[in-house]
Design a protein around this motif. Structure first.
Motif, PDB file in Angstrom:
ATOM      1  N   THR A  84      -2.072  12.060  -4.096  1.00 43.80           N
ATOM      2  CA  THR A  84      -0.816  12.635  -4.586  1.00 43.80           C
ATOM      3  C   THR A  84       0.215  12.668  -3.467  1.00 43.80           C
ATOM      4  OG1 THR A  84      -1.999  13.994  -6.201  1.00 43.80           O
ATOM      5  CG2 THR A  84       0.248  14.652  -5.681  1.00 43.80           C
ATOM      6  N   ALA A  85       1.400  12.175  -3.789  1.00 41.66           N
ATOM      7  CA  ALA A  85       2.496  12.175  -2.810  1.00 41.66           C
ATOM      8  C   ALA A  85       3.627  13.042  -3.316  1.00 41.66           C
ATOM      9  CB  ALA A  85       3.020  10.755  -2.588  1.00 41.66           C
ATOM     10  N   GLN A  86       4.335  13.620  -2.377  1.00 40.35           N
ATOM     11  CA  GLN A  86       5.590  14.297  -2.683  1.00 40.35           C
ATOM     12  C   GLN A  86       6.677  13.584  -1.893  1.00 40.35           C
ATOM     13  OE1 GLN A  86       5.613  18.568  -2.852  1.00 40.35           O
ATOM     14  NE2 GLN A  86       7.724  18.644  -2.153  1.00 40.35           N
ATOM     15  N   ILE A  87       7.724  13.159  -2.594  1.00 42.96           N
ATOM     16  CA  ILE A  87       8.850  12.494  -1.953  1.00 42.96           C
ATOM     17  C   ILE A  87      10.068  13.399  -2.099  1.00 42.96           C
ATOM     18  CG2 ILE A  87      10.328  10.450  -1.872  1.00 42.96           C
ATOM     19  CD1 ILE A  87       8.082   8.883  -3.229  1.00 42.96           C
ATOM     20  N   ASP A 131       0.875  -1.173   0.000  1.00 48.38           N
ATOM     21  CA  ASP A 131       0.000   0.000   0.000  1.00 48.38           C
ATOM     22  C   ASP A 131       0.914   1.225   0.000  1.00 48.38           C
ATOM     23  OD1 ASP A 131      -1.594   2.202   0.675  1.00 48.38           O
ATOM     24  OD2 ASP A 131      -2.799   1.056   2.108  1.00 48.38           O
ATOM     25  N   MET A 132       1.008   1.895  -1.131  1.00 48.79           N
ATOM     26  CA  MET A 132       1.955   3.001  -1.256  1.00 48.79           C
ATOM     27  C   MET A 132       1.708   4.081  -0.208  1.00 48.79           C
ATOM     28  SD  MET A 132       2.353   3.151  -5.419  1.00 48.79           S
ATOM     29  CE  MET A 132       3.478   4.531  -5.452  1.00 48.79           C
ATOM     30  N   LYS A 133       0.444   4.376   0.089  1.00 48.67           N
ATOM     31  CA  LYS A 133       0.140   5.411   1.079  1.00 48.67           C
ATOM     32  C   LYS A 133       0.595   5.009   2.480  1.00 48.67           C
ATOM     33  CE  LYS A 133      -3.867   7.491  -1.171  1.00 48.67           C
ATOM     34  NZ  LYS A 133      -5.308   7.794  -0.996  1.00 48.67           N
ATOM     35  N   LYS A 134       0.598   3.723   2.756  1.00 48.68           N
ATOM     36  CA  LYS A 134       0.994   3.237   4.075  1.00 48.68           C
ATOM     37  C   LYS A 134       2.504   2.980   4.148  1.00 48.68           C
ATOM     38  CE  LYS A 134       0.403  -0.753   7.112  1.00 48.68           C
ATOM     39  NZ  LYS A 134      -0.241  -2.059   7.259  1.00 48.68           N
TER      40      LYS A 134
END
Length: 186
Positions: free
Chosen positions: A80-83, A42-45
């Motif tokens: 949406t994620a910011q890395i 789970d990318m969000k987790k």
């Protein structure tokens, strides 16, 4: 007659090489190969918060050419994620990169970063995340554009194993292997 045998031998060698590359190699993997995995990435987790990444880079000869430690800060706003990545290499040079990832339907996603040409396209299936993109290397290392296939594999304990291959003119010129884990788990 010898020419015929040499031609047949060369054709067999080529056929075995192609079969191996198409069926039994890193680049032959497909996200669907992992659909029934033991866990779900789970990318969000699993890609969230403060993380540390430690890895090595192999050159075209298969020998380690560099190593690094990187701090990642991953923040999500909806899909949406910011890395934010800060790398420190073994020669004490540093590199910063900011990825923006946007989740789509059925595990598909897109990603952008300043040194990525166009948009990376990816897929999250089972315990894996795969993305493909073209990366532009910095001027001080030749400014080459390399086709990249990037796989992340989630382990049972939550550590992510990252393996990427970089190709130019179809030839592998580098490979990266790294671990990524939450910073508070060190």
């Amino acid at each position: 007659m010898d020419v015929v045998y040499v031609s047949i031998g060369a054709a067999l060698v080529l056929a075995v090489w192609l079969a191996r590359r198409l069926v039994m190699s890193f680049s032959a993997q497909k996200p669907s190969d992992y659909a029934d995995d033991y866990t779900v990435f789970d990318m969000k987790k699993h890609l969230n918060g403060a993380m540390v990444c430690e890895g090595v880079i192999f050159g075209p000869s298969g020998r380690v050419t560099s190593s690094f430690v990187a701090d990642f800060i991953v923040t999500w706003d909806g899909d949406t994620a910011q890395i934010n990545e800060h790398f420190v290499y073994d020669d004490n040079t540093t590199q910063d990169r900011v990825w923006t990832i946007t989740l789509g339907e059925a595990g598909h996603f897109t990603a952008t970063a300043p040194d990525v040409i166009g948009t990376a396209k990816g897929r999250n299936v089972g315990a894996t995340v795969q993305s493909k993109y073209v990366i532009q290397l910095p001027d001080d290392v030749g400014a080459h554009q390399l086709k990249t296939v990037d796989w992340m594999y989630l382990t049972r304990d939550g550590t992510i194993i990252n393996r990427s291959q970089f190709r130019k003119f179809g030839l592998k010129v580098a490979e990266l292997v790294a671990t990524i884990r939450r910073k508070d788990e060190q």
